[in-house]
Structures are given as C-alpha cells and as structure tokens.
Design a protein around this motif. Structure first.
Motif, PDB file in Angstrom:
ATOM      1  N   PHE A 107     -19.422   6.520  35.872  1.00  0.00           N
ATOM      2  CA  PHE A 107     -19.255   5.151  36.391  1.00  0.00           C
ATOM      3  C   PHE A 107     -18.601   5.236  37.771  1.00  0.00           C
ATOM      4  O   PHE A 107     -17.401   5.476  37.893  1.00  0.00           O
ATOM      5  N   ILE A 108     -19.392   5.050  38.825  1.00  0.00           N
ATOM      6  CA  ILE A 108     -18.922   5.260  40.197  1.00  0.00           C
ATOM      7  C   ILE A 108     -17.839   4.259  40.590  1.00  0.00           C
ATOM      8  O   ILE A 108     -16.835   4.627  41.215  1.00  0.00           O
ATOM      9  N   ASN A 109     -18.011   2.977  40.273  1.00  0.00           N
ATOM     10  CA  ASN A 109     -17.000   1.975  40.621  1.00  0.00           C
ATOM     11  C   ASN A 109     -15.636   2.404  40.081  1.00  0.00           C
ATOM     12  O   ASN A 109     -14.627   2.382  40.796  1.00  0.00           O
ATOM     13  N   MET A 110     -15.616   2.780  38.812  1.00  0.00           N
ATOM     14  CA  MET A 110     -14.362   3.148  38.168  1.00  0.00           C
ATOM     15  C   MET A 110     -13.785   4.449  38.744  1.00  0.00           C
ATOM     16  O   MET A 110     -12.572   4.573  38.936  1.00  0.00           O
ATOM     17  N   ARG A 111     -14.643   5.423  39.055  1.00  0.00           N
ATOM     18  CA  ARG A 111     -14.155   6.692  39.582  1.00  0.00           C
ATOM     19  C   ARG A 111     -13.493   6.515  40.947  1.00  0.00           C
ATOM     20  O   ARG A 111     -12.488   7.169  41.250  1.00  0.00           O
ATOM     21  N   LEU A 112     -14.038   5.622  41.764  1.00  0.00           N
ATOM     22  CA  LEU A 112     -13.438   5.355  43.080  1.00  0.00           C
ATOM     23  C   LEU A 112     -12.008   4.854  42.929  1.00  0.00           C
ATOM     24  O   LEU A 112     -11.103   5.272  43.661  1.00  0.00           O
TER      25      LEU A 112
END
Length: 300
Positions: free
Chosen positions: A266-271
């Motif tokens: 999950f890219i949003n969360m990883r950022l």
C-alpha cells in the motif's frame, strides 16, 4: 453496492430515467379536424401519459446495449404528434422508435452511424419479410462524405454556447477501465498499470495517461526529493492498481486513488509510515483516522 452490508456508504439505486421535453419557438402548423380526431387520446390515456411518473417494464438488452421498451416512444408519439406527422430519431439504434411510429400511423426518419445495427433494424421492422407493414415504404440511405466547415457554421448560429469552465487536462475515460457492457469490456477486479512519471510525492501520471493524486498523503516541506526517490525505487518497473474513495476527482481534475503494487504493498500508507509524507488532516476520506494514527505512532 458501496459499503454493503454496513453503513454508511451504501449505493442508492436509481431505477428510473428522466425524459426532457423541449418546445420550438413559433407557431405550430395547422392540423385538419380529421387528423385531430384520428389522434385523439382517451381519458385513461391522457391521465396516464400526462402524469409525472411512468412505470413499465424495461427491455432485455440482447441485440443493442441501450434498448428501451416500445411503450416509451409509443406514449411520447401519441402525446406530441398527430397522425401523419413525421417523427425524428437522431439515434435510431435498434429501430424501436420507427416501429412505434409506424404502428401509430406516423412517418419517421432515423439516423444511425453504426451500420452493424442495420440488420437488427430490418428484422425489427420486417423490412425483408414484409410481415408487419405491407403498405409501408422504406428507404435506407447511406450518407456520402461531406465537406463542410463546421466551425464556421457554428459561428453563424444565432446563439453559440461558451462553457465558462475551462478544462486544461482532458482524460479519455476508457484509459481507465471500470468494466462496462457499453464499452464491451469485461468487469475485472483489478486493472494493472505502471507509473510513467512521478510529479510530486502526492501526484503522478500512469502509463494510461491518467493523472492521479494519492488520497490522504501530504507532502512534507523539504522532503520532496527523498520522497520521490523512495517512490522511484518502489514503483520502477512495477505493476500497480488503484482503489477509490467517495470522491473520484480533486479540484484540479486529478483522479483520487489509493495506490497499490501488484503484491498489495500500500503505497499511500508506506509514504506516511516511512516518514516521507504526512497524513492529510483536512480532507474527508475513509482511511483518515488510520493514516493519522499511523503518523502519530511514527512520531511517538
């Protein structure tokens, strides 16, 4: 179905359509007494047709993807035309309007740009077998190529609409497939893309041409370059897919998405988790509290 079976984002079904009525300026041509009487509606028809809500079964979508029941044009033709009048259907489709017009002793003209529907129209009207209307005369005309300066013709019109809202970036909806019978695409749970360009930690462009913005992600001043490098490492050559929230677009026309790698990262969360971006505290989105808690946990 939205958030089925839980509140609060269930989808309300709109099992109805609107019919818009337009009337031309000027005086209508005279109608003979005989034609008026032949076009007379019964009291029951008048009360049923000129009532604000109609209710009748739909049409099975077999040969054409937007077929409507014959009852729809039949009522409108009886309400707004006299016997012998000519009914125009600029989008003929399967020919339902022409069929209704003939059964009500009206003439009709129909335009259709998809020649694949011609055999469907012929069959519906019994043009080859002469089974329905033996006394009717049919004409099929194919339009020849025309040479016309339509821009000049538009400027010669008495009124030219000017849209006050400018759209700088236009996107072809078919570049993002949502799965539709109309466009002939099968519905799929995930459509995979690649990120063609990273503009900011919040915004990027997919290889489909769609410009997206990550939901719930806010750029941290001074950390743009590190965040972009992180995204480049994670996204380079990778297939991605998107999920949506209640809002589909932001004020600038960007598609609002939750971005995932094919392996479900999950890219949003990883950022946010890695400290390359902060959570959006001002907007409403379904993962708002989760993102804010993640940000607080990182700071603790």
């Amino acid at each position: 179905m939205g958030s089925f079976p839980y509140p609060r984002n269930g989808m309300v079904k709109l099992d109805y359509e609107f019919i818009l009525l337009f009337k031309k300026y000027g005086k209508a041509p005279p109608v003979s007494k005989e034609r008026k009487e032949a076009s007379r509606l019964t009291l029951e028809e008048w009360n049923r047709y000129f009532f604000g809500h109609w209710n009748f079964p739909g049409e099975k979508q077999n040969d054409h993807l937007a077929m409507f029941p014959e009852e729809l044009p039949r009522r409108l033709i009886k309400m707004f035309s006299f016997v012998g009048d000519t009914v125009l259907d600029p989008f003929l489709g399967s020919g339902t309007t022409t069929l209704a017009a003939m059964r009500l002793d009206r003439n009709s003209i129909g335009y259709e740009i998809n020649e694949e529907y011609l055999e469907i129209i012929k069959d519906k009207l019994g043009m080859e077998q002469n089974t329905h209307f033996e006394e009717q005369e049919f004409q099929i005309l194919r339009q020849k190529g025309i040479e016309e300066d339509f821009k000049r013709k538009i400027l010669e019109l008495p009124y030219v609409f000017q849209d006050p809202v400018r759209i700088d970036r236009k996107m072809d909806p078919k570049k993002l497939s949502f799965g539709s019978k109309v466009d002939g695409l099968e519905s799929k749970r995930d459509s995979f893309f690649k990120v063609a360009k990273i503009l900011t930690p919040e915004e990027m462009v997919l290889d489909s041409g769609a410009r997206i913005r990550l939901i719930g992600v806010k750029e941290i001043p001074g950390r743009r370059e590190k965040a972009i490098r992180f995204l480049e490492e994670k996204l380079q050559g990778q297939q991605v897919f998107v999920r949506y929230d209640e809002r589909k677009f932001d004020a600038r026309g960007n598609l609002l998405v939750y971005l995932y790698l094919k392996n479900r990262t999950f890219i949003n969360m990883r950022l946010i988790k890695e400290g390359f971006a902060s959570a959006d505290h001002t907007s409403h989105y379904s993962m708002r509290e989760r993102f804010i808690d993640l940000e607080r946990g990182r700071s603790a």
